[in-house]
Design a protein around this motif. Structure first.
Motif, PDB file in Angstrom:
ATOM      1  N   ASP A 107     -17.668  -8.432  10.955  1.00  0.00           N
ATOM      2  CA  ASP A 107     -17.937  -7.534  12.070  1.00  0.00           C
ATOM      3  C   ASP A 107     -16.661  -6.746  12.406  1.00  0.00           C
ATOM      4  N   LYS A 108     -16.739  -5.893  13.396  1.00  0.00           N
ATOM      5  CA  LYS A 108     -15.606  -5.023  13.730  1.00  0.00           C
ATOM      6  C   LYS A 108     -14.382  -5.834  14.132  1.00  0.00           C
ATOM      7  N   ARG A 109     -14.589  -6.899  14.900  1.00  0.00           N
ATOM      8  CA  ARG A 109     -13.457  -7.706  15.365  1.00  0.00           C
ATOM      9  C   ARG A 109     -12.735  -8.353  14.192  1.00  0.00           C
ATOM     10  N   TYR A 110     -13.489  -8.917  13.257  1.00  0.00           N
ATOM     11  CA  TYR A 110     -12.873  -9.577  12.101  1.00  0.00           C
ATOM     12  C   TYR A 110     -12.249  -8.540  11.163  1.00  0.00           C
ATOM     13  N   TYR A 111     -12.885  -7.392  11.077  1.00  0.00           N
ATOM     14  CA  TYR A 111     -12.353  -6.283  10.277  1.00  0.00           C
ATOM     15  C   TYR A 111     -10.956  -5.892  10.776  1.00  0.00           C
ATOM     16  N   LEU A 112     -10.808  -5.744  12.084  1.00  0.00           N
ATOM     17  CA  LEU A 112      -9.513  -5.380  12.659  1.00  0.00           C
ATOM     18  C   LEU A 112      -8.493  -6.493  12.453  1.00  0.00           C
ATOM     19  N   ASN A 113      -8.952  -7.753  12.532  1.00  0.00           N
ATOM     20  CA  ASN A 113      -8.075  -8.902  12.303  1.00  0.00           C
ATOM     21  C   ASN A 113      -7.523  -8.898  10.874  1.00  0.00           C
ATOM     22  N   LEU A 114      -8.391  -8.608   9.902  1.00  0.00           N
ATOM     23  CA  LEU A 114      -7.967  -8.552   8.506  1.00  0.00           C
ATOM     24  C   LEU A 114      -6.969  -7.413   8.276  1.00  0.00           C
ATOM     25  N   LYS A 115      -7.250  -6.260   8.865  1.00  0.00           N
ATOM     26  CA  LYS A 115      -6.347  -5.115   8.718  1.00  0.00           C
ATOM     27  C   LYS A 115      -4.960  -5.453   9.278  1.00  0.00           C
ATOM     28  N   ILE A 120     -13.697 -15.994   0.091  1.00  0.00           N
ATOM     29  CA  ILE A 120     -14.265 -17.201  -0.516  1.00  0.00           C
ATOM     30  C   ILE A 120     -15.240 -17.780   0.504  1.00  0.00           C
ATOM     31  N   THR A 121     -16.527 -17.691   0.191  1.00  0.00           N
ATOM     32  CA  THR A 121     -17.565 -18.081   1.143  1.00  0.00           C
ATOM     33  C   THR A 121     -18.581 -18.991   0.471  1.00  0.00           C
ATOM     34  N   THR A 122     -19.447 -19.580   1.269  1.00  0.00           N
ATOM     35  CA  THR A 122     -20.491 -20.457   0.732  1.00  0.00           C
ATOM     36  C   THR A 122     -21.625 -19.648   0.106  1.00  0.00           C
ATOM     37  N   PHE A 123     -22.109 -18.640   0.819  1.00  0.00           N
ATOM     38  CA  PHE A 123     -23.283 -17.892   0.348  1.00  0.00           C
ATOM     39  C   PHE A 123     -23.021 -16.392   0.179  1.00  0.00           C
ATOM     40  N   GLY A 124     -21.748 -16.021   0.055  1.00  0.00           N
ATOM     41  CA  GLY A 124     -21.450 -14.620  -0.173  1.00  0.00           C
ATOM     42  C   GLY A 124     -21.361 -13.814   1.104  1.00  0.00           C
ATOM     43  N   LEU A 125     -21.304 -12.495   0.934  1.00  0.00           N
ATOM     44  CA  LEU A 125     -21.129 -11.574   2.057  1.00  0.00           C
ATOM     45  C   LEU A 125     -22.359 -10.713   2.273  1.00  0.00           C
ATOM     46  N   ASN A 126     -22.618 -10.403   3.522  1.00  0.00           N
ATOM     47  CA  ASN A 126     -23.552  -9.327   3.834  1.00  0.00           C
ATOM     48  C   ASN A 126     -22.810  -8.007   3.657  1.00  0.00           C
ATOM     49  N   THR A 127     -23.410  -7.101   2.922  1.00  0.00           N
ATOM     50  CA  THR A 127     -22.743  -5.823   2.653  1.00  0.00           C
ATOM     51  C   THR A 127     -22.851  -4.888   3.858  1.00  0.00           C
ATOM     52  N   ASN A 128     -21.711  -4.374   4.300  1.00  0.00           N
ATOM     53  CA  ASN A 128     -21.699  -3.355   5.353  1.00  0.00           C
ATOM     54  C   ASN A 128     -20.461  -2.481   5.153  1.00  0.00           C
ATOM     55  N   LYS A 129     -20.225  -1.555   6.045  1.00  0.00           N
ATOM     56  CA  LYS A 129     -19.122  -0.609   5.859  1.00  0.00           C
ATOM     57  C   LYS A 129     -17.765  -1.312   5.866  1.00  0.00           C
ATOM     58  N   TYR A 130     -17.668  -2.424   6.617  1.00  0.00           N
ATOM     59  CA  TYR A 130     -16.396  -3.141   6.690  1.00  0.00           C
ATOM     60  C   TYR A 130     -16.097  -3.879   5.383  1.00  0.00           C
ATOM     61  N   SER A 131     -17.090  -4.549   4.852  1.00  0.00           N
ATOM     62  CA  SER A 131     -16.881  -5.269   3.593  1.00  0.00           C
ATOM     63  C   SER A 131     -16.643  -4.297   2.440  1.00  0.00           C
ATOM     64  N   ASN A 132     -17.355  -3.174   2.473  1.00  0.00           N
ATOM     65  CA  ASN A 132     -17.164  -2.165   1.416  1.00  0.00           C
ATOM     66  C   ASN A 132     -15.753  -1.596   1.408  1.00  0.00           C
ATOM     67  N   GLU A 133     -15.176  -1.457   2.581  1.00  0.00           N
ATOM     68  CA  GLU A 133     -13.831  -0.888   2.669  1.00  0.00           C
ATOM     69  C   GLU A 133     -12.747  -1.891   2.296  1.00  0.00           C
ATOM     70  N   LEU A 134     -12.901  -3.139   2.732  1.00  0.00           N
ATOM     71  CA  LEU A 134     -11.788  -4.078   2.638  1.00  0.00           C
ATOM     72  C   LEU A 134     -11.823  -5.028   1.441  1.00  0.00           C
ATOM     73  N   VAL A 135     -12.989  -5.507   1.097  1.00  0.00           N
ATOM     74  CA  VAL A 135     -13.084  -6.650   0.177  1.00  0.00           C
ATOM     75  C   VAL A 135     -13.136  -6.205  -1.281  1.00  0.00           C
ATOM     76  N   GLN A 136     -12.184  -6.707  -2.063  1.00  0.00           N
ATOM     77  CA  GLN A 136     -12.175  -6.408  -3.499  1.00  0.00           C
ATOM     78  C   GLN A 136     -12.845  -7.500  -4.328  1.00  0.00           C
ATOM     79  N   ASN A 137     -12.778  -8.740  -3.839  1.00  0.00           N
ATOM     80  CA  ASN A 137     -13.348  -9.865  -4.588  1.00  0.00           C
ATOM     81  C   ASN A 137     -14.139 -10.767  -3.652  1.00  0.00           C
ATOM     82  N   ASN A 138     -15.260 -11.265  -4.163  1.00  0.00           N
ATOM     83  CA  ASN A 138     -16.119 -12.148  -3.369  1.00  0.00           C
ATOM     84  C   ASN A 138     -16.461 -13.382  -4.202  1.00  0.00           C
ATOM     85  N   ILE A 139     -15.890 -14.519  -3.831  1.00  0.00           N
ATOM     86  CA  ILE A 139     -16.119 -15.767  -4.557  1.00  0.00           C
ATOM     87  C   ILE A 139     -17.088 -16.634  -3.765  1.00  0.00           C
ATOM     88  N   LYS A 140     -18.110 -17.150  -4.458  1.00  0.00           N
ATOM     89  CA  LYS A 140     -19.142 -17.955  -3.806  1.00  0.00           C
ATOM     90  C   LYS A 140     -18.992 -19.429  -4.178  1.00  0.00           C
TER      91      LYS A 140
END
Length: 424
Positions: free
Chosen positions: A368-376, A397-417
């Motif tokens: 979400d926006k709050r976590y997005y700002l925290n990562l930045k 690194i997550t249990t069931f992956g990521l929900n795709t949204n504008k924040y994940s598209n911008e920041l995340v390069q790798n997604n490990i399940k």
């Protein structure tokens, strides 16, 4: 296997020698001898038996629970050293295997021996718990076919220790099994904690103090902080206890980025100990159904998040394989300052750093926006503090992956399940 013996728990010297002699006579009923009065005579009897074995091929002598045999003032270790140096080394067909669960004895008296066994070890086998993938295979071999998520929950409660895992009942849910083993009156893991450390370490009270101090910190603490919080002076005694706990797999040492020794973190990495101190210790008299209530609480959510981080740190080789960087030289470290902390930073030789963010959820994780700002903010703090010119790849690194949204598209390069952590 030409000779096999296991030490007797709490047996005195006479008990141990009788047990030792009985095994020799069991294997060679024609051997006539006086009952040995000391260990030099007992090993001399063993040599007499071995001299009669003429068949070609390797012959294995296996001594289990070695520290239990080496009772106080028995001179067992002296006699064993003499047996090895003056008999075994002259024969090329003998393999002598010794092992023991008393970790402090094995480390200080055998591995670091400064006497007759100095530099005599041919091979050291450090018996580690199962990985997630091995745990899955072990449970399947016993007819227990849990989902990966369920196996992960089991692992976070009791680790990959086969002795604990074999107590799980087929046909029972994770919550039912944990309830039965940890909270019911006759549960195996309800009273295991104190017995465990007493059986492994001399002066186990200090080891327990270190374990309990580290249990209060989810992210790990420095040696200076550990000394201050535990009350154990930062000297040789603390170094010895830390070494024994690290070698035995109870705690882990995580280097700080740039290998700054004073900022190395020590972290409780034994899952059962963490689970016991968090949940069992204060609830062990609550009876059946305790865990089925606790795992719905907010304390479970907090514990699960940090326990999953510890689990991931144990499976770094699987993470690198999932990232397809297992053939690239890299170092693993933590990094933190006053405003941000990264538990796993993979610094690679191909001009990239993986900033790993670890999340345990029962559904796909949403940035979400709050976590997005925290990562930045965290990434900016890392860049500024390290002055790195490398690319920083945020790796989830997550249990069931990521929900795709504008924040994940911008920041995340790798997604490990989760399934990546179960790989060989």
């Amino acid at each position: 296997m030409v000779f096999e013996i296991s030490g007797l728990y709490n047996g005195n010297m006479n008990d141990q020698i009788r047990n030792f002699t009985h095994e020799i006579h069991r294997r060679d009923r024609g051997l006539k001898s006086e009952s040995p009065l000391d260990w030099l005579a007992a090993f001399s009897l063993l040599e007499t038996y071995l001299n009669k074995l003429k068949k070609p091929g390797k012959k294995v002598i296996f001594i289990d629970e070695f520290p239990w045999i080496a009772t106080a003032r028995s001179k067992f270790l002296m006699a064993f050293e003499n047996f090895w140096n003056h008999y075994c080394t002259k024969r090329k067909d003998l393999i002598v295997v010794i092992c023991g669960s008393a970790a402090s004895y094995m480390i200080q008296k055998i591995i670091k021996n400064k006497g007759g066994l100095h530099n005599r070890i041919t091979r050291q086998i450090r018996l580690l718990p199962f990985t997630l993938g091995e745990t899955q295979q072990f449970l399947k071999s016993r007819g227990i076919d849990y989902t990966l998520y369920d196996i992960t929950q089991i692992y976070m409660a009791m680790g990959g220790v086969p002795h604990y895992l074999e107590k799980l009942s087929k046909g029972a849910s994770v919550a039912q099994n944990i309830d039965r083993l940890c909270f019911e009156k006759d549960g195996t893991l309800r009273t295991e904690f104190n017995q465990l450390y007493a059986s492994l370490f001399d002066d186990s009270e200090k080891h327990l103090t270190i374990i309990k101090t580290l249990a209060n910190s989810n992210k790990g603490i420095t040696r200076l902080q550990l000394a201050g919080q535990s009350g154990i002076a930062s000297g040789g005694d603390l170094s010895l206890k830390l070494e024994e706990l690290i070698e035995s797999g109870f705690i882990s040492e995580y280097p700080y980025y740039g290998n700054k020794k004073q900022l190395t973190l020590y972290r409780l990495s034994d899952e059962y100990s963490k689970f016991y101190l968090k949940f069992i210790q204060n609830n062990r008299n609550s009876g059946s159904g305790t865990w089925q209530k606790l795992y719905k609480s907010s304390s479970f959510v907090s514990w699960a998040g940090f326990s999953f981080e510890t689990l991931c740190l144990k499976h770094i080789s699987q993470i690198k394989k999932a990232l397809r960087i297992d053939a690239i030289f890299s170092t693993n470290s933590s990094w933190f300052n006053d405003v941000a902390q990264i538990d796993l930073l993979i610094n690679r030789d191909d001009n990239i750093m993986n900033q790993c963010e670890i999340k345990f959820y029962n559904t796909p994780f949403t940035i979400d926006k709050r976590y997005y700002l925290n990562l930045k903010h965290k990434t900016a703090a890392l860049q500024q503090a390290t002055q790195t010119r490398k690319n920083i790849f945020i790796t989830m690194i997550t249990t069931f992956g990521l929900n795709t949204n504008k924040y994940s598209n911008e920041l995340v390069q790798n997604n490990i399940k989760l399934e990546d952590l179960f790989a060989d």
